[in-house]
Design an enzyme around this catalytic site. Structure first.
Site, mmCIF file in Angstrom:
data_model
loop_
_atom_site.group_PDB
_atom_site.id
_atom_site.type_symbol
_atom_site.label_atom_id
_atom_site.label_comp_id
_atom_site.label_asym_id
_atom_site.label_seq_id
_atom_site.Cartn_x
_atom_site.Cartn_y
_atom_site.Cartn_z
ATOM 1 N N LYS A 153 5.701 70.805 51.521
ATOM 2 C CA LYS A 153 6.559 71.661 50.320
ATOM 3 C C LYS A 153 7.141 70.785 49.972
ATOM 4 C CE LYS A 153 9.932 75.124 50.507
ATOM 5 N NZ LYS A 153 9.106 75.631 49.541
ATOM 6 N N LYS B 138 4.149 68.195 45.887
ATOM 7 C CA LYS B 138 4.662 68.620 45.428
ATOM 8 C C LYS B 138 3.236 69.097 43.653
ATOM 9 C CE LYS B 138 8.494 68.976 42.399
ATOM 10 N NZ LYS B 138 9.682 69.194 42.952
ATOM 11 N N GLY C 248 9.500 76.529 43.628
ATOM 12 C CA GLY C 248 9.961 76.760 41.900
ATOM 13 C C GLY C 248 10.471 74.542 41.670
ATOM 14 N N ASP C 249 10.299 74.912 40.078
ATOM 15 C CA ASP C 249 11.094 73.159 39.626
ATOM 16 C C ASP C 249 11.152 73.663 38.304
ATOM 17 O OD1 ASP C 249 11.432 69.918 40.806
ATOM 18 O OD2 ASP C 249 10.252 70.200 38.345
ATOM 19 N N ASN D 115 18.060 75.642 36.612
ATOM 20 C CA ASN D 115 18.844 76.017 37.067
ATOM 21 C C ASN D 115 20.086 75.417 38.234
ATOM 22 O OD1 ASN D 115 17.996 76.055 40.321
ATOM 23 N ND2 ASN D 115 18.401 77.830 39.755
ATOM 24 N N SER E 49 14.767 76.359 50.948
ATOM 25 C CA SER E 49 13.809 76.959 51.398
ATOM 26 C C SER E 49 13.156 76.724 52.275
ATOM 27 C CB SER E 49 12.904 76.036 50.171
ATOM 28 O OG SER E 49 12.907 76.499 48.930
HETATM 29 P P1 NDP Z 1 15.472 74.245 34.708
HETATM 30 O O1 NDP Z 1 13.813 74.246 33.915
HETATM 31 O O2 NDP Z 1 15.610 75.242 34.762
HETATM 32 O O3 NDP Z 1 16.194 73.792 33.899
HETATM 33 C C1 NDP Z 1 15.945 72.268 33.616
HETATM 34 C C2 NDP Z 1 17.037 71.752 31.967
HETATM 35 O O4 NDP Z 1 16.718 70.144 32.539
HETATM 36 C C3 NDP Z 1 16.679 72.732 31.249
HETATM 37 O O5 NDP Z 1 18.196 72.770 30.612
HETATM 38 C C4 NDP Z 1 16.233 71.470 30.223
HETATM 39 O O6 NDP Z 1 16.234 72.030 29.201
HETATM 40 C C5 NDP Z 1 16.348 70.492 30.846
HETATM 41 N N1 NDP Z 1 15.225 69.691 30.691
HETATM 42 C C6 NDP Z 1 13.952 69.675 31.093
HETATM 43 N N2 NDP Z 1 13.483 68.838 30.558
HETATM 44 C C7 NDP Z 1 13.951 67.932 29.987
HETATM 45 C C8 NDP Z 1 13.581 66.783 28.742
HETATM 46 N N3 NDP Z 1 12.368 65.521 29.367
HETATM 47 N N4 NDP Z 1 15.000 66.089 28.763
HETATM 48 C C9 NDP Z 1 16.176 66.311 28.796
HETATM 49 N N5 NDP Z 1 16.339 67.812 28.606
HETATM 50 C C10 NDP Z 1 15.420 68.205 29.940
HETATM 51 O O7 NDP Z 1 14.983 73.494 36.080
HETATM 52 P P2 NDP Z 1 16.144 72.889 37.431
HETATM 53 O O8 NDP Z 1 17.222 72.717 36.973
HETATM 54 O O9 NDP Z 1 15.360 73.815 38.117
HETATM 55 O O10 NDP Z 1 15.762 71.239 37.117
HETATM 56 C C11 NDP Z 1 16.333 70.130 36.560
HETATM 57 C C12 NDP Z 1 15.681 69.190 37.950
HETATM 58 O O11 NDP Z 1 16.380 69.338 39.562
HETATM 59 C C13 NDP Z 1 14.624 68.632 37.459
HETATM 60 O O12 NDP Z 1 14.548 67.004 38.047
HETATM 61 C C14 NDP Z 1 13.883 69.182 39.018
HETATM 62 O O13 NDP Z 1 13.025 68.465 39.250
HETATM 63 C C15 NDP Z 1 15.037 68.816 40.595
HETATM 64 N N6 NDP Z 1 15.299 70.000 41.162
HETATM 65 C C16 NDP Z 1 15.271 71.342 41.252
HETATM 66 C C17 NDP Z 1 15.335 71.856 42.082
HETATM 67 C C18 NDP Z 1 15.675 73.159 41.929
HETATM 68 O O14 NDP Z 1 16.001 74.389 43.150
HETATM 69 N N7 NDP Z 1 15.545 74.089 41.324
HETATM 70 C C19 NDP Z 1 15.838 70.875 43.931
HETATM 71 C C20 NDP Z 1 15.847 70.131 43.245
HETATM 72 C C21 NDP Z 1 16.189 69.124 42.078
HETATM 73 P P3 NDP Z 1 15.388 72.761 28.077
HETATM 74 O O15 NDP Z 1 15.361 74.207 28.682
HETATM 75 O O16 NDP Z 1 14.853 72.539 26.617
HETATM 76 O O17 NDP Z 1 13.480 72.491 28.164
#
Ligand code: NDP
Length: 448
Positions: free
Chosen positions: A93, A129, A168-169, A243, A380
């Site tokens: 997962k 993943k 998602g991620d 997110n 999830s």
């Molecule tokens: P989203 O794609 O919804 O948002 C990611 C955010 O981070 C955006 O604002 C993006 O900006 C920014 N970002 C991405 N890459 C970079 C970078 N290299 N430098 C600076 N900013 C960056 O993703 P999520 O919110 O879902 O995920 C965010 C983090 O949380 C990740 O590490 C993910 O693995 C982790 N996570 C997410 C979960 C989930 O349920 N969604 C669960 C557990 C962990 P831009 O739009 O400019 O790319």
């Protein structure tokens, strides 16, 4: 925390040789090994059963071509990945990341972290993943759909509701999950809970969208309370505006905190009066715009180019919710100097080892990602249960279960840290508690 145990030092050398050129994976393994040193001493049976050697090697790694046709009729080729890391306690997962920085090492580090995180939730989920170096930014809906369909055409051969359940991620939200689910259903002619993060009209769970951000705040709130503090009246800086960041902001505000900054990969906004979340949601969720557009709606707010500057803003609590290694040693020093007392991680591995050293050396409360952001995968898991039952629970039911799971995750981290002589070190507690459950299951199932 330096690695002193010779058995783990030798094993880390093997991991480095075997995974050369994958620094993020080595970083994740090193952190876990540092925490597990007392476990090696206390549990020779797990050493005997080869659990440590086996847990750092994925059960299966799949890499594949993802060809698709863009809006100009030109063929594009991306690379797809699925790392099925560990199935000792349940089906694999873990999410699917779509970002140009994706390569095998990123997916492997995320899959490795996922094993421990999923274990901490107490739900029966193994770790995996996936992802691709596809960049969804600037692509039309049609291009996104064709990519997702091509990606799923290969991935569908390797996943299933009782085998591997992606989610998602970064870059994979409700739209992408919808296209992938549709293609899986068409190819396999079956309607099952093979993906989570689905839309509410076709098997998704209420509160899944909010879960990671809310869960982060539930965990952080437990950690604060255990140390005589609360969110009330605190100034909070949150990176990202995706997110996780959006729903962390929502819950932190509900808890009475003032969130003053958010960012994306271009820059950050600072609103001394507190972020107006409805404006951010409109920019990010409705219009898929850039965070700098916030200052058009709120002229008193500031926009600054570059992501790193966000950590120079004075705050009590920092919640990194963007991406890996976004807080380095230098940024951590600045946070400490500015009086920050708490760092709790919404993103996966957002702090470099130097940053973590700085938090611990200065007595900050530190909520590590694999515990603090486990609310997403936990929900999830709840979505999988609802799909198996062919039932839907209310928002309140799911949210309450999520809240309890996060409370219990904090308790497990706290207790494991105490039991192994590292009270208050929730990173060590998370690694140990997450590891032990998987390790017991691996030992019980023999050498597989
Ligand atoms: P989203 O794609 O919804 O948002 C990611 C955010 O981070 C955006 O604002 C993006 O900006 C920014 N970002 C991405 N890459 C970079 C970078 N290299 N430098 C600076 N900013 C960056 O993703 P999520 O919110 O879902 O995920 C965010 C983090 O949380 C990740 O590490 C993910 O693995 C982790 N996570 C997410 C979960 C989930 O349920 N969604 C669960 C557990 C962990 P831009 O739009 O400019 O790319």
């Amino acid at each position: 925390m330096a690695l002193k145990n010779q058995y783990l030092i030798d094993l880390l050398e093997t991991v480095k040789k075997r995974n050369a050129g994958e620094p993020e994976f080595i970083q994740a393994v090193t952190e876990v090994f540092e925490s597990l040193q007392p476990v090696v001493d206390k549990r020779p049976d797990l050493v005997e059963a080869g659990v440590f050697e086996r847990i750092v090697e994925p059960e299966r790694q799949i890499m594949f071509r993802v060809p698709w046709v863009d809006d100009n009729g030109k063929v594009q080729v991306n690379r797809g990945f699925r790392v099925q890391f560990n199935s000792a306690i349940g089906p694999y997962k873990g999410g699917i990341r779509l970002h140009p920085s994706v390569y095998l090492g990123i997916i492997k580090f995320l899959g490795f972290e996922q094993v421990f995180k999923n274990s901490l939730t107490t739900l029966p989920m193994g770790g995996g993943k996936g992802g691709s170096d596809f960049d969804p930014k600037g692509k039309s809906d049609g291009e996104i759909m064709r990519f997702c369909q091509s990606f799923m055409t290969e991935l569908s051969k390797h996943i299933g509701a009782d085998c591997d359940v992606p989610a998602g991620d970064i870059g994979t939200g409700g739209r992408e999950i919808g296209y992938m689910f549709g293609q899986y259903k068409r190819l396999r002619n079956e309607f099952t809970g093979v993906l989570t993060g689905k839309g509410l009209t076709y098997g998704g769970s209420l509160a899944r969208t909010e879960a990671t951000g809310y869960g982060l705040c539930y965990f952080t709130n437990e950690m604060l309370q255990a140390n005589g503090m609360s969110f009330e009246g605190k100034t909070v800086v949150i990176s990202g505006s995706g997110n996780v960041a959006i729903y962390a902001t929502e819950k932190a505000q509900e808890y009475g905190a003032k969130v003053v900054a958010l960012s994306d990969s271009n820059g950050y906004i600072y609103d001394a009066d507190g972020i107006k979340l409805d404006i951010v949601k409109d920019i990010k969720e409705v219009r898929r715009g850039r965070i700098k557009e916030y200052v058009d709606a709120v002229p008193t707010a500031e926009y600054h180019e570059g992501c790193k500057g966000i950590w120079t803003i004075k705050c009590d609590i920092a919640l990194p919710c963007a991406t890996q290694n976004e807080i380095d040693g230098e940024s951590a020093e600045i946070l400490v100097k500015n009086g920050c007392k708490v760092v709790s991680e919404g993103a996966n591995m957002p702090s470099t080892p130097e940053a973590i050293e700085t938090y611990l050396a200065n007595g900050l409360l530190y909520g590590p990602a694999k515990a603090a952001n486990a609310g997403g995968v936990a929900t999830s898991g709840l979505e999988m249960s609802q799909n198996s039952e062919r039932l839907s629970w209310t928002f309140e039911e799911v949210d309450e279960k999520l809240h309890n799971i996060m409370k219990n995750i904090f308790k497990s981290c706290d207790e494991a840290a105490k039991e192994y002589g590292m009270e208050g070190n929730y990173m060590a507690g998370a690694n140990i508690a997450g590891f032990l459950k998987v390790a017991e299951a691996m030992k019980a199932q023999g050498c597989v």
